[in-house]
Design a protein around this motif. Structure first.
Motif, PDB file in Angstrom:
ATOM      1  N   GLN A  12      50.681 -14.786  -7.456  1.00 58.66           N
ATOM      2  CA  GLN A  12      50.510 -16.190  -7.085  1.00 58.66           C
ATOM      3  C   GLN A  12      49.268 -16.761  -7.743  1.00 58.66           C
ATOM      4  O   GLN A  12      48.233 -16.092  -7.807  1.00 58.66           O
ATOM      5  N   LEU A  13      49.393 -17.983  -8.230  1.00 65.90           N
ATOM      6  CA  LEU A  13      48.278 -18.713  -8.809  1.00 65.90           C
ATOM      7  C   LEU A  13      48.147 -20.028  -8.040  1.00 65.90           C
ATOM      8  O   LEU A  13      49.125 -20.783  -7.948  1.00 65.90           O
ATOM      9  N   VAL A  14      46.967 -20.301  -7.537  1.00 60.56           N
ATOM     10  CA  VAL A  14      46.743 -21.508  -6.751  1.00 60.56           C
ATOM     11  C   VAL A  14      45.575 -22.275  -7.340  1.00 60.56           C
ATOM     12  O   VAL A  14      44.438 -21.795  -7.329  1.00 60.56           O
ATOM     13  N   GLU A  15      45.882 -23.480  -7.857  1.00 56.44           N
ATOM     14  CA  GLU A  15      44.852 -24.331  -8.450  1.00 56.44           C
ATOM     15  C   GLU A  15      44.271 -25.264  -7.402  1.00 56.44           C
ATOM     16  O   GLU A  15      44.935 -25.621  -6.433  1.00 56.44           O
ATOM     17  N   SER A  16      43.054 -25.683  -7.658  1.00 52.59           N
ATOM     18  CA  SER A  16      42.403 -26.698  -6.826  1.00 52.59           C
ATOM     19  C   SER A  16      41.344 -27.403  -7.667  1.00 52.59           C
ATOM     20  O   SER A  16      40.991 -26.930  -8.752  1.00 52.59           O
ATOM     21  N   GLY A  17      40.858 -28.530  -7.160  1.00 51.33           N
ATOM     22  CA  GLY A  17      39.757 -29.219  -7.808  1.00 51.33           C
ATOM     23  C   GLY A  17      40.122 -30.490  -8.543  1.00 51.33           C
ATOM     24  O   GLY A  17      39.241 -31.187  -9.047  1.00 51.33           O
ATOM     25  N   GLY A  18      41.408 -30.801  -8.613  1.00 47.28           N
ATOM     26  CA  GLY A  18      41.796 -32.039  -9.270  1.00 47.28           C
ATOM     27  C   GLY A  18      41.433 -33.250  -8.434  1.00 47.28           C
ATOM     28  O   GLY A  18      40.973 -33.132  -7.296  1.00 47.28           O
ATOM     29  N   GLY A  19      41.623 -34.430  -9.026  1.00 45.36           N
ATOM     30  CA  GLY A  19      41.317 -35.653  -8.290  1.00 45.36           C
ATOM     31  C   GLY A  19      41.167 -36.833  -9.214  1.00 45.36           C
ATOM     32  O   GLY A  19      41.537 -36.775 -10.390  1.00 45.36           O
ATOM     33  N   LEU A  20      40.631 -37.902  -8.657  1.00 42.44           N
ATOM     34  CA  LEU A  20      40.405 -39.146  -9.388  1.00 42.44           C
ATOM     35  C   LEU A  20      38.927 -39.257  -9.720  1.00 42.44           C
ATOM     36  O   LEU A  20      38.069 -39.096  -8.834  1.00 42.44           O
ATOM     37  N   VAL A  21      38.622 -39.528 -10.980  1.00 46.56           N
ATOM     38  CA  VAL A  21      37.243 -39.629 -11.416  1.00 46.56           C
ATOM     39  C   VAL A  21      37.124 -40.746 -12.453  1.00 46.56           C
ATOM     40  O   VAL A  21      38.091 -41.035 -13.173  1.00 46.56           O
ATOM     41  N   GLN A  22      35.986 -41.366 -12.530  1.00 48.27           N
ATOM     42  CA  GLN A  22      35.760 -42.393 -13.537  1.00 48.27           C
ATOM     43  C   GLN A  22      35.470 -41.752 -14.896  1.00 48.27           C
ATOM     44  O   GLN A  22      34.981 -40.612 -14.969  1.00 48.27           O
ATOM     45  N   ALA A  23      35.763 -42.486 -15.942  1.00 52.72           N
ATOM     46  CA  ALA A  23      35.451 -42.020 -17.286  1.00 52.72           C
ATOM     47  C   ALA A  23      33.967 -41.656 -17.380  1.00 52.72           C
ATOM     48  O   ALA A  23      33.115 -42.385 -16.854  1.00 52.72           O
ATOM     49  N   GLY A  24      33.702 -40.540 -18.043  1.00 56.69           N
ATOM     50  CA  GLY A  24      32.347 -40.039 -18.141  1.00 56.69           C
ATOM     51  C   GLY A  24      31.960 -39.062 -17.044  1.00 56.69           C
ATOM     52  O   GLY A  24      30.915 -38.408 -17.131  1.00 56.69           O
ATOM     53  N   GLY A  25      32.796 -38.959 -16.039  1.00 55.90           N
ATOM     54  CA  GLY A  25      32.517 -38.067 -14.923  1.00 55.90           C
ATOM     55  C   GLY A  25      32.944 -36.635 -15.200  1.00 55.90           C
ATOM     56  O   GLY A  25      33.400 -36.298 -16.300  1.00 55.90           O
ATOM     57  N   SER A  26      32.789 -35.797 -14.167  1.00 56.45           N
ATOM     58  CA  SER A  26      33.081 -34.367 -14.288  1.00 56.45           C
ATOM     59  C   SER A  26      33.943 -33.883 -13.130  1.00 56.45           C
ATOM     60  O   SER A  26      33.889 -34.442 -12.023  1.00 56.45           O
ATOM     61  N   LEU A  27      34.697 -32.840 -13.402  1.00 52.35           N
ATOM     62  CA  LEU A  27      35.457 -32.124 -12.386  1.00 52.35           C
ATOM     63  C   LEU A  27      35.453 -30.649 -12.755  1.00 52.35           C
ATOM     64  O   LEU A  27      35.349 -30.289 -13.933  1.00 52.35           O
ATOM     65  N   ARG A  28      35.574 -29.798 -11.746  1.00 56.17           N
ATOM     66  CA  ARG A  28      35.751 -28.371 -12.008  1.00 56.17           C
ATOM     67  C   ARG A  28      37.035 -27.904 -11.331  1.00 56.17           C
ATOM     68  O   ARG A  28      37.158 -28.004 -10.102  1.00 56.17           O
ATOM     69  N   LEU A  29      37.951 -27.420 -12.120  1.00 53.35           N
ATOM     70  CA  LEU A  29      39.183 -26.861 -11.595  1.00 53.35           C
ATOM     71  C   LEU A  29      39.006 -25.368 -11.350  1.00 53.35           C
ATOM     72  O   LEU A  29      38.315 -24.682 -12.108  1.00 53.35           O
ATOM     73  N   SER A  30      39.651 -24.891 -10.301  1.00 47.62           N
ATOM     74  CA  SER A  30      39.630 -23.468  -9.976  1.00 47.62           C
ATOM     75  C   SER A  30      41.060 -22.973  -9.832  1.00 47.62           C
ATOM     76  O   SER A  30      41.950 -23.726  -9.423  1.00 47.62           O
ATOM     77  N   CYS A  31      41.254 -21.705 -10.143  1.00 49.18           N
ATOM     78  CA  CYS A  31      42.572 -21.088  -9.990  1.00 49.18           C
ATOM     79  C   CYS A  31      42.362 -19.676  -9.461  1.00 49.18           C
ATOM     80  O   CYS A  31      41.750 -18.841 -10.141  1.00 49.18           O
ATOM     81  N   VAL A  32      42.863 -19.432  -8.275  1.00 45.97           N
ATOM     82  CA  VAL A  32      42.752 -18.112  -7.656  1.00 45.97           C
ATOM     83  C   VAL A  32      44.065 -17.371  -7.857  1.00 45.97           C
ATOM     84  O   VAL A  32      45.143 -17.911  -7.584  1.00 45.97           O
ATOM     85  N   VAL A  33      43.944 -16.134  -8.330  1.00 48.92           N
ATOM     86  CA  VAL A  33      45.132 -15.327  -8.635  1.00 48.92           C
ATOM     87  C   VAL A  33      45.223 -14.159  -7.665  1.00 48.92           C
ATOM     88  O   VAL A  33      44.217 -13.480  -7.406  1.00 48.92           O
TER      89      VAL A  33
END
Length: 121
Positions: free
Chosen positions: A3-24
């Protein structure tokens, strides 16, 4: 069962940052390369970044070089995608995928459910 489960997505303004994670779960995580892919509406799926089993080798698409960084923590069975200086064209569903070999290749056999990333201008 793998199983692979992603998290960390969302709505962000241009120039911003996000960190996605995936637990296996369900396999020996450190033995296999991992990848992050994305697919925008009406476009083909694109590999964004990949990392070898031990983390010593990485690959990033030209479209994200210098802005995105893939990494992994084998003790936590987790792969990350740090995304900086996001642009509206980065908007897509992002998928985590697991290979069946140690080194970076083209065959990804296991996939997560995806997480939406939306970048507003």
């Amino acid at each position: 069962q793998v199983q692979l489960v992603e998290s960390g997505g969302g709505l962000v303004q241009a120039g911003g940052s996000l960190r996605l994670s995936c637990v296996v779960s369900g396999r020996t995580f450190s033995s296999y390369a991992m990848g992050w892919f994305r697919q925008a509406p009406g476009k083909e799926r694109e590999r964004v970044a990949a990392i070898s089993g031990g983390g010593g080798s990485t690959s990033h698409a030209d479209s994200v070089k210098g802005r995105f960084t893939i990494s992994r923590d084998n003790a936590k069975n987790t792969v990350y995608l740090q995304m900086n200086n996001l642009k509206p064209e980065d908007t897509a569903v992002y998928y985590c995928a697991a290979s069946r070999i140690y080194y970076i290749g083209t065959d990804y056999y296991y996939w997560g459910q995806g997480t939406q990333v939306t970048v507003s201008s």
